[in-house]
Design an enzyme around this catalytic site. Sequence first.
Site, PDB file in Angstrom:
ATOM      1  N   TRP A   4      41.218  23.444  43.010  1.00  0.00           N
ATOM      2  CA  TRP A   4      42.289  24.340  42.576  1.00  0.00           C
ATOM      3  C   TRP A   4      42.187  25.726  43.210  1.00  0.00           C
ATOM      4  O   TRP A   4      41.097  26.295  43.295  1.00  0.00           O
ATOM      5  CB  TRP A   4      42.224  24.501  41.059  1.00  0.00           C
ATOM      6  CG  TRP A   4      43.058  25.613  40.525  1.00  0.00           C
ATOM      7  CD1 TRP A   4      42.692  26.924  40.362  1.00  0.00           C
ATOM      8  CD2 TRP A   4      44.417  25.526  40.090  1.00  0.00           C
ATOM      9  NE1 TRP A   4      43.747  27.656  39.857  1.00  0.00           N
ATOM     10  CE2 TRP A   4      44.807  26.821  39.673  1.00  0.00           C
ATOM     11  CE3 TRP A   4      45.344  24.472  40.010  1.00  0.00           C
ATOM     12  CZ2 TRP A   4      46.075  27.094  39.176  1.00  0.00           C
ATOM     13  CZ3 TRP A   4      46.611  24.756  39.512  1.00  0.00           C
ATOM     14  CH2 TRP A   4      46.974  26.054  39.100  1.00  0.00           C
ATOM     15  N   MET A   5      43.341  26.278  43.586  1.00  0.00           N
ATOM     16  CA  MET A   5      43.422  27.680  44.035  1.00  0.00           C
ATOM     17  C   MET A   5      44.602  28.319  43.324  1.00  0.00           C
ATOM     18  O   MET A   5      45.614  27.655  43.082  1.00  0.00           O
ATOM     19  CB  MET A   5      43.640  27.718  45.552  1.00  0.00           C
ATOM     20  CG  MET A   5      43.974  29.104  46.106  1.00  0.00           C
ATOM     21  SD  MET A   5      44.047  29.129  47.914  1.00  0.00           S
ATOM     22  CE  MET A   5      45.513  28.151  48.213  1.00  0.00           C
ATOM     23  N   ASP A  30      45.858  32.800  42.653  1.00  0.00           N
ATOM     24  CA  ASP A  30      46.242  34.076  43.280  1.00  0.00           C
ATOM     25  C   ASP A  30      45.435  34.461  44.532  1.00  0.00           C
ATOM     26  O   ASP A  30      44.212  34.328  44.530  1.00  0.00           O
ATOM     27  CB  ASP A  30      46.051  35.249  42.306  1.00  0.00           C
ATOM     28  CG  ASP A  30      46.487  34.964  40.891  1.00  0.00           C
ATOM     29  OD1 ASP A  30      47.061  33.910  40.634  1.00  0.00           O
ATOM     30  OD2 ASP A  30      46.219  35.826  40.041  1.00  0.00           O
ATOM     31  N   GLN A  71      41.598  33.070  43.944  1.00  0.00           N
ATOM     32  CA  GLN A  71      41.173  32.472  42.685  1.00  0.00           C
ATOM     33  C   GLN A  71      40.931  30.993  42.942  1.00  0.00           C
ATOM     34  O   GLN A  71      41.817  30.280  43.444  1.00  0.00           O
ATOM     35  CB  GLN A  71      42.278  32.667  41.630  1.00  0.00           C
ATOM     36  CG  GLN A  71      42.565  34.120  41.305  1.00  0.00           C
ATOM     37  CD  GLN A  71      41.552  34.692  40.333  1.00  0.00           C
ATOM     38  OE1 GLN A  71      41.586  34.410  39.157  1.00  0.00           O
ATOM     39  NE2 GLN A  71      40.627  35.499  40.850  1.00  0.00           N
ATOM     40  N   THR A  95      41.690  38.202  39.032  1.00  0.00           N
ATOM     41  CA  THR A  95      42.343  38.826  40.188  1.00  0.00           C
ATOM     42  C   THR A  95      41.995  40.305  40.384  1.00  0.00           C
ATOM     43  O   THR A  95      41.833  41.055  39.418  1.00  0.00           O
ATOM     44  CB  THR A  95      43.855  38.589  40.082  1.00  0.00           C
ATOM     45  OG1 THR A  95      44.082  37.257  40.493  1.00  0.00           O
ATOM     46  CG2 THR A  95      44.665  39.524  40.948  1.00  0.00           C
ATOM     47  N   ARG A 126      44.914  43.460  32.904  1.00  0.00           N
ATOM     48  CA  ARG A 126      44.286  42.825  34.076  1.00  0.00           C
ATOM     49  C   ARG A 126      44.968  43.130  35.412  1.00  0.00           C
ATOM     50  O   ARG A 126      46.058  43.637  35.471  1.00  0.00           O
ATOM     51  CB  ARG A 126      44.212  41.313  33.873  1.00  0.00           C
ATOM     52  CG  ARG A 126      45.522  40.604  33.610  1.00  0.00           C
ATOM     53  CD  ARG A 126      45.237  39.122  33.311  1.00  0.00           C
ATOM     54  NE  ARG A 126      46.459  38.371  33.064  1.00  0.00           N
ATOM     55  CZ  ARG A 126      47.033  38.262  31.862  1.00  0.00           C
ATOM     56  NH1 ARG A 126      46.511  38.854  30.809  1.00  0.00           N
ATOM     57  NH2 ARG A 126      48.152  37.558  31.739  1.00  0.00           N
ATOM     58  N   ASP A 127      44.233  42.773  36.472  1.00  0.00           N
ATOM     59  CA  ASP A 127      44.687  42.744  37.861  1.00  0.00           C
ATOM     60  C   ASP A 127      44.880  44.138  38.474  1.00  0.00           C
ATOM     61  O   ASP A 127      46.005  44.536  38.836  1.00  0.00           O
ATOM     62  CB  ASP A 127      45.987  41.919  37.996  1.00  0.00           C
ATOM     63  CG  ASP A 127      45.897  40.556  37.317  1.00  0.00           C
ATOM     64  OD1 ASP A 127      44.768  40.045  37.184  1.00  0.00           O
ATOM     65  OD2 ASP A 127      46.935  40.019  36.899  1.00  0.00           O
ATOM     66  N   GLU A 140      51.562  40.832  35.206  1.00  0.00           N
ATOM     67  CA  GLU A 140      50.364  40.424  35.924  1.00  0.00           C
ATOM     68  C   GLU A 140      50.478  40.915  37.372  1.00  0.00           C
ATOM     69  O   GLU A 140      51.573  41.120  37.894  1.00  0.00           O
ATOM     70  CB  GLU A 140      50.235  38.895  35.927  1.00  0.00           C
ATOM     71  CG  GLU A 140      50.099  38.285  34.533  1.00  0.00           C
ATOM     72  CD  GLU A 140      49.793  36.791  34.581  1.00  0.00           C
ATOM     73  OE1 GLU A 140      48.839  36.376  33.921  1.00  0.00           O
ATOM     74  OE2 GLU A 140      50.504  36.041  35.266  1.00  0.00           O
TER      75      GLU A 140
HETATM   76  N1  DQQ Z   1      45.744  34.736  37.500  1.00  0.00           N
HETATM   77  C1  DQQ Z   1      44.475  35.387  37.264  1.00  0.00           C
HETATM   78  C2  DQQ Z   1      44.788  36.573  36.427  1.00  0.00           C
HETATM   79  C3  DQQ Z   1      46.207  36.838  36.740  1.00  0.00           C
HETATM   80  C4  DQQ Z   1      46.784  35.466  36.821  1.00  0.00           C
HETATM   81  C5  DQQ Z   1      43.527  34.426  36.623  1.00  0.00           C
HETATM   82  C6  DQQ Z   1      48.073  35.402  37.576  1.00  0.00           C
HETATM   83  O1  DQQ Z   1      43.943  37.665  36.732  1.00  0.00           O
HETATM   84  O2  DQQ Z   1      46.820  37.647  35.768  1.00  0.00           O
HETATM   85  O3  DQQ Z   1      43.295  33.308  37.464  1.00  0.00           O
HETATM   86  O4  DQQ Z   1      48.309  34.129  38.116  1.00  0.00           O
END
Ligand code: DQQ
Length: 538
Positions: free
Chosen positions: A19-20, A22, A38, A82, A145-146, A201
């Site tokens: 799996w992949m 962001d 990710q 992320t 986040r992010d 996000e």
């Molecule tokens: N994916 C990450 C998060 C983000 C989300 C987790 C967006 O940090 O908000 O895998 O696809």
Amino acid sequence: NAMLSWQRTAFHFQPEKNWMNDPNGPLFHMGWYHLFYQYNPDSAIWGNITWGHAVSRDLIHWLYLPFAMVADKWFDINGVWTGSATILPDGKIVILYTGDTDDLVQVQNLAYPANLSDPLLLDWIKYPGNPVMVPPPGIGKKDFRDPTTAWLAPGGKKWLVTLGSKVNKTGIALVYETTDFKRYELLDGLLHAVPQTGMWECVDFYPVSTVEGNGLDTSDNGPGTKHVLKASLDDNKRDYYALGTYDPYKNTWTPDNPELDVGIGLCLDYGKFYASKTFYDQKQQRRILWGWIGETDSEATDLMKGWASVQTIPRNVVFDKKTGTNILQWPVEEVEKLRLNNATELDNVKLEPGSIVPLDIGSATQLDIIASFEVDSETLEATVEADAGYNCTTSGGSAGRGKLGPFGLLVFADESLSELTPVYFYISKGIDGSAETHFCSDESRSSEAPDVGKLVYGSTVPVLEGEKLSARLLVDHSIVESFGQGGRTVITSRVYPTKAINAAARLFFFNNATRVSIIASAKIWHMKSADIRPFSHL
Ligand code: DQQ
């Protein structure tokens, strides 16, 4: 599972397996482009999130490297989520990323390369004082986040960084200030907020030049700049952006057009596309965007085939000086190195109403297509006027006939047209009575597989006086990235043909309008595969 191996792409980036999601922390360092992403090392569905890492000389051919970061500290034990990279004026690199803690709290963490003189940046150190930001009062511990790439405040000493959250149903972007990337202060006020848009996000925030053709570094904010604010909406899994003005003294951003604010106006891509991120390429003075193309088949199928998700071809991003209302996205020029020499050129092919014209190019699984379409003036004169109102997503797709559309290309089509993915234009009359052009991608007949997404995607596309309709399509086994009018409107379709595969995949022009003929031209290149493999096999 070898049965589904034809779905793997040939020149888009994807890991060997699993799996992949962001794209993370893209950057250019000592001759190499770095992409982190990710990644689940153990499965083809989301979980155990680590930072995968790959490098490239040209954004097209890639070498997989060992993971940059894995979930091994209390502050990210439930996932290295992320984040973004910032290159400091002295050349140091810092990464800020979200960690999901042992207590399932979202916090921001600092990481940096162990050895800056390593062009591959193989080893990463997580700052022992992590986390560097925790959810402030009033912010949910799972709504924080992010972090973005940081930019310099006026005066050149303080750095600013923004990240997404929500308060009730209002999507927001918080701003933090730092001098050392270790201690942060939450600023009063917000960079921006939009009611009813939910959790933001993967916020992205960057300047674009309104006068030059090059990209801008993230801290640039002179005259002749606008700022793009982008948020990925957790509620509807789309990337929305808007153009506006950034006030570096108040740290607020104001949209040019409040009716097209973030989350309620323009999408970066109207198809299967999410969690995108840009970076400034200091080698070629351009801003490059990556986006995650997810799956619409079932998790069971992903587990069977052993992989999930692909990244877009990196896109160059600039402000559209002609319209002034949107950005332009265009595949980086390096992808053209994959074009094979003998392009097929078709000039002024007349497509009568209701016609389908096969394009004699053989297998059509790996293509770069540049096409243009003009409404034939004689038939147009005989046509009363365009039908009023149209919407790609609710239209019923390319089978729905109007006076002035749909017309375009059929990709991933088999000889008998039992499977096909039309990418098309449709001209209708807007609310004010003037012509409105739509750019759509129709998956409704893209696959005979029962359990895959089959939506009709798309939106309007600005067409200026004197312009032909034009489209660029990157076709890669199970993906078509479509760029309308030079990249004003972009649609990525992830499709799962079962018959229109390998040597059986064909390409057609079509015109399903009832009243007008279309004059179509195209230049079509077959594409070589990119070289994407583990570094150890070098
Ligand atoms: N994916 C990450 C998060 C983000 C989300 C987790 C967006 O940090 O908000 O895998 O696809």
